[in-house]
Design an enzyme around this catalytic site. Structure first.
Site, PDB file in Angstrom:
ATOM      1  N   GLU A 168      85.545  45.254  57.613  1.00  0.00           N
ATOM      2  CA  GLU A 168      85.665  44.398  58.788  1.00  0.00           C
ATOM      3  C   GLU A 168      86.458  45.125  59.869  1.00  0.00           C
ATOM      4  O   GLU A 168      87.699  45.119  59.832  1.00  0.00           O
ATOM      5  CB  GLU A 168      86.369  43.089  58.421  1.00  0.00           C
ATOM      6  CG  GLU A 168      85.636  42.271  57.385  1.00  0.00           C
ATOM      7  CD  GLU A 168      85.926  40.780  57.520  1.00  0.00           C
ATOM      8  OE1 GLU A 168      84.963  40.014  57.545  1.00  0.00           O
ATOM      9  OE2 GLU A 168      87.096  40.389  57.628  1.00  0.00           O
ATOM     10  N   SER A 214      81.579  39.377  63.648  1.00  0.00           N
ATOM     11  CA  SER A 214      80.562  38.851  64.572  1.00  0.00           C
ATOM     12  C   SER A 214      79.141  39.026  64.045  1.00  0.00           C
ATOM     13  O   SER A 214      78.210  39.258  64.816  1.00  0.00           O
ATOM     14  CB  SER A 214      80.721  39.479  65.962  1.00  0.00           C
ATOM     15  OG  SER A 214      82.004  39.187  66.493  1.00  0.00           O
TER      16      SER A 214
HETATM   17  P1  13P Z   1      83.593  36.468  62.624  1.00  0.00           P
HETATM   18  O1  13P Z   1      82.264  36.451  61.908  1.00  0.00           O
HETATM   19  O2  13P Z   1      83.969  35.163  63.226  1.00  0.00           O
HETATM   20  O3  13P Z   1      83.686  37.631  63.572  1.00  0.00           O
HETATM   21  O4  13P Z   1      84.695  36.729  61.493  1.00  0.00           O
HETATM   22  C1  13P Z   1      84.511  37.747  60.589  1.00  0.00           C
HETATM   23  C2  13P Z   1      85.536  37.619  59.527  1.00  0.00           C
HETATM   24  O5  13P Z   1      86.725  37.799  59.772  1.00  0.00           O
HETATM   25  C3  13P Z   1      85.074  37.241  58.182  1.00  0.00           C
HETATM   26  O6  13P Z   1      86.081  37.422  57.240  1.00  0.00           O
END
Ligand code: 13P
Length: 254
Positions: A168, A214
């Site tokens: 991430e 995202s």
């Molecule tokens: P988003 O999909 O809202 O960007 O968040 C990703 C996330 O942190 C999943 O653990």
């Protein structure tokens, strides 16, 4: 090597116990034809009983967003793996960047939690990822390697059956900015190489690496088409059954 895709929602601090059943049932109903994808909803601890009840008899599995490394004791506010197992959870997210950023999580505490989760029989979803500042300073590889080497210290090849890694990039979380499929693939390959040095190449090939940041129905297919992208860890788009199901549909076709 074909790895089963795994799409997990991370609800973060967003859904109340009274709202949980509707979301889990909505996901289960919208995805019942997508066999071949592991589907997980990681919920706030207080939602887990309602989520487990709603998921009963469906292909949706339930996870937590954190767990402590001790089994019991004077740790006010913490939740143990034994409690999560008793409540019916199967997965635990460990080391999310929000825990690292706001709650003092370090690579060392990630390691303690990860080993405890795996030893308990639950599956750990261990998060790694760089900030924009680190990427721009040319420290991407160094940061990922450190998070992996320290976070997964003493995790064995046998333990890897209970391990999922989530890449991430911090700059892509909740910002609408997604890593391009090529950017993500490059880091996923680095994660697999780093894991290979820890547990051997053959085992590293079996471990699923999710992308998170995202991810949504419109960009999931191109990310999931990449060789080392084996699923997604989804924040915002996991809060609506239709959006989450759209990502699972993309995974079923990838
Ligand atoms: P988003 O999909 O809202 O960007 O968040 C990703 C996330 O942190 C999943 O653990």
């Amino acid at each position: 090597m074909s790895r089963k895709k795994i799409i997990a929602g991370n609800w973060k601090m967003n859904i109340k116990p009274s709202e949980t059943a509707a979301l889990v049932k909505g996901v289960a109903e919208a995805t019942k034809d997508f066999a071949g994808v592991d589907i997980v909803c990681c919920t706030p601890a207080i939602d887990i009983p309602a989520a487990v009840a709603a998921a009963a008899g469906t292909r949706v599995e339930i996870g937590a967003e954190n767990a402590h490394w001790e089994e019991k004791g004077a740790f006010t506010g913490e939740i143990s793996t034994g409690m999560l197992i008793d409540a019916g959870a199967k997965y635990v997210i460990i080391g999310h960047s929000e825990r690292r950023q706001y709650f003092g999580e370090t690579d060392e505490t990630v390691n303690r939690r990860t080993r405890a989760v795996i030893a308990s029989g639950l599956t750990a979803i261990v998060c790694v990822g760089e900030t924009l500042e680190e990427r721009e300073a040319g420290k991407l590889n160094e940061v990922i390697e450190r998070q992996m080497n320290v976070g997964l210290k003493d995790v064995t090849a046998a333990d890897c059956a209970k391990l999922v890694i989530a890449y991430e990039p911090v700059w892509a979380i909740g910002t609408g900015k997604t890593a391009t499929p090529d950017q993500a693939q490059e880091v996923h390959a680095l994660i697999r190489e780093t894991l290979a040095k820890l547990v051997g190449a053959e085992t590293a090939e079996t471990v699923r690496i999710q992308y998170g940041g995202s991810m949504k129905p419109s960009n999931a297919a191109e990310l999931l088409a990449k060789k080392d992208i084996d699923g997604g860890l989804i924040g915002g788009a996991a809060l609506k059954a239709e959006d989450f199901a759209g990502i699972i549909a993309a995974a079923a076709q990838a």
